[in-house]
Each structure stands twice: as structure tokens, then as C-alpha cells.
Design an enzyme around this catalytic site. Structure first.
Site, PDB file in Angstrom:
ATOM      1  N   GLU A  56       0.694   1.907 -11.722  1.00 28.82           N
ATOM      2  CA  GLU A  56       1.186   0.540 -11.456  1.00 28.82           C
ATOM      3  C   GLU A  56       0.401  -0.235 -10.399  1.00 28.82           C
ATOM      4  O   GLU A  56       0.959  -0.668  -9.378  1.00 28.82           O
ATOM      5  CB  GLU A  56       2.677   0.581 -11.072  1.00 28.82           C
ATOM      6  CG  GLU A  56       3.545   1.150 -12.171  1.00 28.82           C
ATOM      7  CD  GLU A  56       5.039   1.006 -11.927  1.00 28.82           C
ATOM      8  OE1 GLU A  56       5.457   0.848 -10.770  1.00 28.82           O
ATOM      9  OE2 GLU A  56       5.798   1.040 -12.918  1.00 28.82           O
ATOM     10  N   GLU A  94       6.534   3.862 -19.568  1.00 25.21           N
ATOM     11  CA  GLU A  94       7.728   3.942 -18.730  1.00 25.21           C
ATOM     12  C   GLU A  94       8.646   2.839 -19.206  1.00 25.21           C
ATOM     13  O   GLU A  94       8.181   1.719 -19.421  1.00 25.21           O
ATOM     14  CB  GLU A  94       7.428   3.638 -17.250  1.00 25.21           C
ATOM     15  CG  GLU A  94       6.813   4.717 -16.441  1.00 25.21           C
ATOM     16  CD  GLU A  94       6.783   4.351 -14.942  1.00 25.21           C
ATOM     17  OE1 GLU A  94       7.588   3.519 -14.485  1.00 25.21           O
ATOM     18  OE2 GLU A  94       5.928   4.917 -14.253  1.00 25.21           O
TER      19      GLU A  94
HETATM   20  C1  LIG Z   1       4.807  -3.123  -7.500  1.00 21.58           C
HETATM   21  C2  LIG Z   1       5.133  -1.778  -8.001  1.00 21.58           C
HETATM   22  O1  LIG Z   1       4.656  -1.393  -9.027  1.00 21.58           O
HETATM   23  N1  LIG Z   1       5.942  -1.052  -7.266  1.00 21.58           N
HETATM   24  C3  LIG Z   1       6.335   0.305  -7.564  1.00 21.58           C
HETATM   25  C4  LIG Z   1       5.487   1.285  -6.765  1.00 21.58           C
HETATM   26  O2  LIG Z   1       5.972   2.594  -6.871  1.00 21.58           O
HETATM   27  C5  LIG Z   1       7.293   2.782  -6.431  1.00 21.58           C
HETATM   28  C6  LIG Z   1       7.581   4.246  -6.502  1.00 21.58           C
HETATM   29  O3  LIG Z   1       6.752   4.927  -5.633  1.00 21.58           O
HETATM   30  C7  LIG Z   1       8.229   1.955  -7.294  1.00 21.58           C
HETATM   31  O4  LIG Z   1       9.543   2.090  -6.830  1.00 21.58           O
HETATM   32  C8  LIG Z   1       7.801   0.488  -7.224  1.00 21.58           C
HETATM   33  O5  LIG Z   1       8.563  -0.285  -8.096  1.00 21.58           O
END
Ligand SMILES: CC(=O)N[C@H]1CO[C@H](CO)[C@@H](O)[C@@H]1O
Ligand SMILES: *[C@@H]1O[C@H](CO)[C@@H](O)[C@H](O)[C@H]1NC(C)=O
Ligand SMILES: *[C@@H]1O[C@H](CO)[C@@H](O)[C@H](O)[C@H]1NC(C)=O
Ligand SMILES: *[C@@H]1O[C@H](CO)[C@@H](O)[C@H](O)[C@H]1NC(C)=O
Ligand SMILES: *[C@@H]1O[C@H](CO)[C@@H](O)[C@H](O)[C@H]1NC(C)=O
Ligand SMILES: *[C@@H]1O[C@H](CO)[C@@H](O)[C@H](O)[C@H]1NC(C)=O
Ligand SMILES: *[C@@H]1O[C@H](CO)[C@@H](O)[C@H](O)[C@H]1NC(C)=O
Ligand SMILES: *[C@@H]1O[C@H](CO)[C@@H](O)[C@H](O)[C@H]1NC(C)=O
Ligand SMILES: *[C@@H]1O[C@H](CO)[C@@H](O)[C@H](O)[C@H]1NC(C)=O
Ligand SMILES: *[C@@H]1O[C@H](CO)[C@@H](O)[C@H](O)[C@H]1NC(C)=O
Length: 440
Positions: free
Chosen positions: A204, A341
């Protein structure tokens, strides 16, 4: 340009071509047992490979081999063919005493601008065990090298120092070198293994993090992430010619005419389409060494205002729309696609929404350029797979970053589903049977 007809003629040869640049990256004679791509499909030993996967980031954190074994057995019985898990577990030097005491898994220890590798029994040997147990149960593994927040910002804090923005991760040469030295260790450790499905550059990626904000130079059109994806995918390919590589992105678009939605009487520009997040799904998927697309889907979290009167879509419909956008883009790129996901909270929401989403993702016929075509479908990996009856430490050891094992149940962030929740469980085991029938 398109060369996918070649792949049909030569079973051991698979190649992907970027329509954007015309560059060709050929993966010669993929070894037997390695998953590769053939046009819009995955392929294993010359036959189509479609699947339902599982996300379980906590597997390498388990300290008991029996618990790892038990989890893979449940997955295999449910028809799971691919697991996605974390290939990173980094801690701060200050956290070390607690980590040692609780047996927390850690691979990288940060106490200066140069992290220290832990490849011992509390380190990479736990990941070795996960990969080996996966292989025993005929499950392939997607391994991610770092994480948007917790992992990536340790590189920033320790190398670039305080006061930097999140996006320096993608541009600072010393950070890139440090990231690559970790990537090299992981790739070289498992590069011969057919149990690896694919390498994933980061989970992400966005311009902004949960803690650090974005800088002024990571903006729509700056191609900051795309440039980084290109560098890192080329780097991984130079280490490993055979395993597939993907971004691990949420799948946000950078569209010239981004979609908008009605909120409280106002039209709002949608961050999932206007490039603000940092990704450019189509551009990134066109890179020569990005073998397939990934996208994530949490409309309930992303649009909390949907419950507000005056919004013009529902969680369920937005999901169908998001799946469509990615299937169309993957059809244009001639590459496979994974809904990597997705989740909603609440058992009722899960059992009413997942069947429509899953059916739509798995559908192999889609309207495309005004015609109904044999389309790429989207293999699915719900977030997240749960296991019951874990034995570890009385079942209540704190797991780093978020959740706990509670009465033997693996971490539950609200999206976890377990075998005792048959209404939800059966949706995925049925989908796994459909995917199995499509595979060779
Ligand atoms: C911006 C984003 O993608 N945030 C995610 C980063 O990872 C954490 C878990 O470690 C998520 O909870 C976030 O939503
Ligand atoms: C971290 O560094 C400090 C000072 O260099 C040292 O005293 C300490 O022992 C180190 N901690 C770990 C866990 O390596
Ligand atoms: C950590 O592991 C050791 C060796 O397996 C074990 O003796 C100890 O009880 C474990 N500690 C905790 C807190 O689980
Ligand atoms: C890690 O430790 C350093 C030094 O103690 C601290 O400044 C920093 O906030 C900690 N956390 C992260 C994520 O770097
Ligand atoms: C991987 O395979 C190559 C060629 O068979 C071999 O030379 C190398 O030692 C193997 N590496 C590992 C880590 O097993
Ligand atoms: C919501 O309305 C906007 C503006 O009219 C439109 O572009 C968008 O497609 C609509 N969304 C849905 C899901 O109908
Ligand atoms: C919706 O709009 C009204 C009128 O402009 C405003 O008072 C209200 O705060 C808005 N609600 C939200 C949730 O933004
Ligand atoms: C189900 O979804 C709705 C709409 O997003 C949400 O308001 C509700 O809280 C969810 N239910 C549960 C139990 O999470
Ligand atoms: C679509 O798939 C079906 C069944 O696999 C096949 O018979 C048909 O020829 C395909 N059509 C095209 C246009 O590829
Ligand atoms: C299933 O197991 C989970 C985790 O232990 C538990 O919270 C839940 O109450 C159980 N039963 C159902 C029907 O969800």
C-alpha cells in the site's frame, strides 16, 4: 504491441510486453512449479492457474511450528492456493528487550542508519518455516518487502532523519540502497523456491503515510511512485529472472477526468481516481517488470460518509464499480489481476456483500470496448483469514502492530473470518472450487 500468442506456442516461455514503452522482458524457461503469466491469466506448468487466496500477516509471528502447521492445514482444506504474508518485521533498538522477552519475530533491528539482520531462530528462520510449511501444503506465497507505515518510516527516521516527509522513501538514494540491500537478502534466500508466488515491492504505497505527511513533490502527475516501482521491479528482476513481481498497491488511478461523487449536496473529487494518493494503476501496470496488477477494496473505511443522506452510491455498488475499473485496465494491459485485499466489518455485511463482489471479480466475461469478451478475471484474497485453536503462550501473546491472539483465535481486526462463521466461510470455499475447476 502484443506478443501473447507466443506464450501459447511455447509452454516454457512467457513474456510480457509494455504497451507504453515497447520494452520486452522475457522470462526464459520458467522452472517447473513456478507460477508465471500468460496474457491475462496466471499459469502453472503450462496450465491456467486461478485461485482464492488468504491474507495472514501474523503467520511468521507465531512461535510454535504446530500452530503454523495447523493454519496451513485449515487453508489447504478450504481450497486456498496462495497465501500473502509479510516478508518484513522491523523493530527499533529500544523495542529489543520487550521483543526478546515476548519472543516477537524480528528480521531487521534499527539502532543506527544501518539496520542489523536477524536470521536466527527468532528471525528469518520463522519465515523459512512458513515458506517450507506452505510448500508442504501446496500453497504458494506472496512476500511483501516493507509496509506503507510501520516499515517504511523506520527507513526514513533512521536514514533521512526527523522532519522529512513520507515520500522521501521513494527518492532518497541512501534509503533506496538500504531497502535494496534488504530485498536482496530476501530474494536470494528464496529465489530457488517454487513456493514463492511473487515478490511484492511494498504494501500500500502512497505519497502520504499514516504518521508522516506527503511532500510537495509527490503530486498527481509527478510519477514519484511509478519511477520507484520501475527502479525496484527492474532491480528485483536483475536478482531473480523467474518469479513474478508486483507492486502491492491499493490500485488508485490517475485519470485525466477523475470520477466524482455526491456528498451532502456537493460534488467531491475522488482520491481513488484523481492521482492524489500517488499511484497510477494503469501506468504502473504497464511497467515491463510488473507482471500483474493488485488492488485493495475497503469502501466502508474509505467513504464513511456513504451512510450520509445525499451520497449517490452504496458500499456494495461502489465495490462492483471498483472491480470493473480494474478489470478494464487489466484487459487493456493484457495482464492478470488480483483483488488482493478486501473487507467489510460485521457478519451480516460480510455475508450479504461478499457474494456479489466475489461473483463479479471471478466473472470471465465482461463488456469491454462495446463487446462481451473473454476477459481477465480477478483472483481474490479476502482480508483476512482466521484460525481458531492456536496453542501459543496460552493464546494471548501480543502481536506487534495491532492485534492479539485471543482465546486461541488469530488476530481479529473486524474483517477476520473464521471457520465457525459458516455463512462467510462457505462463500470463499465455494469460490475456491470454481477457481479450481478453471485451473489445470
Ligand atoms: C495509507 C495506508 O495505506 N495506510 C495503511 C498502512 O498500513 C496500516 C497497517 O500497518 C493500515 O492500517 C493503513 O490503513
Ligand atoms: C543501540 O545503540 C546504543 C548506542 O550506540 C547502544 O548502547 C545500544 O546497546 C544499542 N542497542 C541495541 C539493541 O543494539
Ligand atoms: C519464548 O521462547 C522460549 C523458548 O521457546 C520459551 O521458553 C519461553 O517461554 C517463551 N517466552 C514467552 C513469553 O512466550
Ligand atoms: C525509534 O527509536 C527512535 C530513537 O529512540 C525514536 O526517535 C523513533 O521515534 C522510534 N520510532 C520510529 C518509528 O522510528
Ligand atoms: C539455487 O540454484 C542454483 C542452480 O541450481 C544453485 O547454484 C544455487 O546454489 C541454489 N541456491 C540456493 C540458495 O539454494
Ligand atoms: C455519482 O454521481 C457522480 C456525479 O453525477 C457520477 O459521476 C458518479 O458516477 C455517480 N456514482 C455512482 C456510483 O453512481
Ligand atoms: C452538510 O451540509 C450542511 C449544510 O451546508 C452542513 O451544516 C453540515 O455540517 C454538512 N454535514 C457534513 C457531515 O459535512
Ligand atoms: C455494516 O455496514 C454499515 C454500512 O457501512 C455500517 O454502518 C455498520 O456499522 C456495519 N455493521 C457492522 C456490524 O460493522
Ligand atoms: C471464449 O471462451 C470460450 C470458452 O473458453 C471459447 O469457446 C471461445 O472461443 C472464446 N472466445 C474468444 C473470442 O476467445
Ligand atoms: C467464532 O470464533 C470467533 C473467534 O473465537 C468468536 O469470536 C465467535 O463468537 C465464534 N462464533 C461465531 C458464530 O462467530
Amino acid at each position: 504491441m502484443r506478443l501473447s500468442f507466443l506464450a501459447g506456442l511455447l509452454a516454457l516461455y512467457s513474456c510480457s510486453v509494455s504497451s507504453v514503452t515497447g520494452e520486452i522482458s522475457a522470462k526464459w524457461s520458467v522452472p517447473s512449479g513456478f507460477v508465471s503469466t500468460n496474457g491475462r491469466n496466471f499459469e502453472l506448468d503450462g496450465k491456467p492457474f486461478a485461485f482464492v487466496g488468504a491474507n495472514s500477516y501474523w503467520l511468521p509471528l507465531l512461535t510454535t511450528s504446530d500452530d503454523v502447521e495447523r493454519t496451513f492445514k485449515t487453508m489447504q482444506d478450504a481450497g486456498v492456493k496462495v497465501l500473502r504474508t509479510w516478508g518484513f518485521n522491523a523493530i527499533n533498538g529500544t523495542e529489543l528487550p520487550g521483543a526478546l522477552q515476548s519472543n516477537l519475530t524480528y528480521y531487521q533491528l534499527w539502532n543506527s542508519s544501518q539496520w542489523i539482520l536477524n536470521d536466527g531462530p527468532q528471525g528469518l528462520q520463522r519465515l523459512d518455516n512458513v515458506i517450507a510449511t506452505a510448500e508442504k501444503h501446496d500453497i504458494k506465497v506472496i512476500v511483501a518487502f516493507t509496509n506503507n507505515g510501520s516499515g517504511l518510516e523506520l527507513y526514513i527516521n533512521w536514514i533521512a532523519g526527523a522532519g522529512n516527509t513520507h515520500d522521501v522513501f521513494y527518492t532518497n538514494p541512501a534509503i533506496i540502497a538500504s531497502y535494496q540491500s534488504y530485498v536482496k537478502i530476501i530474494v536470494e534466500r528464496y529465489k530457488n523456491s517454487s513456493a514463492i508466488f511473487a515478490w511484492e515491492l511494498v504494501n500500500e504505497a502512497r505519497c502520504a503515510g499514516d504518521i508522516l505527511p506527503s511532500g510537495h513533490s509527490c503530486v498527481p502527475g509527478s510519477n514519484t511512485l511509478k519511477t520507484w516501482y520501475r527502479q525496484q521491479s527492474d532491480f528485483v528482476r536483475s536478482l531473480d529472472p523467474h518469479h513474478m513481481i508486483t507492486t502491492g498497491g491499493e490500485g488508485q488511478f490517475f485519470m485525466s477526468k477523475p470520477f466524482e461523487f455526491w456528498f451532502n449536496g456537493t460534488l467531491v473529487s475522488d482520491f481513488n481516481f484523481n492521482g492524489e494518493a500517488g499511484e497510477d494503476f494503469e501506468g504502473d501496470l504497464g511497467l515491463p517488470n510488473i507482471d500483474f496488477g493488485t488492488y485493495h477494496m475497503y469502501p466502508q473505511l474509505w467513504y464513511p460518509q456513504l451512510d450520509f443522506p445525499g451520497s449517490n452510491f452504496t458500499v456494495e455498488n461502489w465495490g462492483l464499480f471498483w472491480i470493473n475499473q480494474h478489470i478494464n485496465a487489466a484487459n487493456r494491459a493484457e495482464k492478470p489481476l488480483i483483488l488482493e485485499e478486501f473487507g467489510v466489518s460485521g457478519l451480516d455485511n460480510k455475508s450479504s456483500i461478499y457474494p456479489t463482489w466475489v461473483q463479479h471479480a471471478l466473472d470471465t466475461k465482461h463488456a469491454f470496448r462495446m463487446a462481451l469478451i473473454n476477459s481477465t478475471s480477478s483472483s481474490i484474497m479476502p482480508w483476512q483469514f482466521g484460525e481458531l485453536g492456536l496453542t501459543e503462550s496460552g493464546g494471548n501473546r501480543l502481536i506487534k502492530y495491532s492485534d492479539q491472539i485471543f482465546r486461541g483465535a488469530s488476530p481479529n481486526d473486524g474483517n477476520t473470518f473464521y471457520i465457525n462463521q459458516t455463512q462467510v466461510w462457505d462463500i470463499f470455499t465455494r469460490a475456491a472450487q470454481i477457481q479450481d475447476q478453471r485451473s489445470g
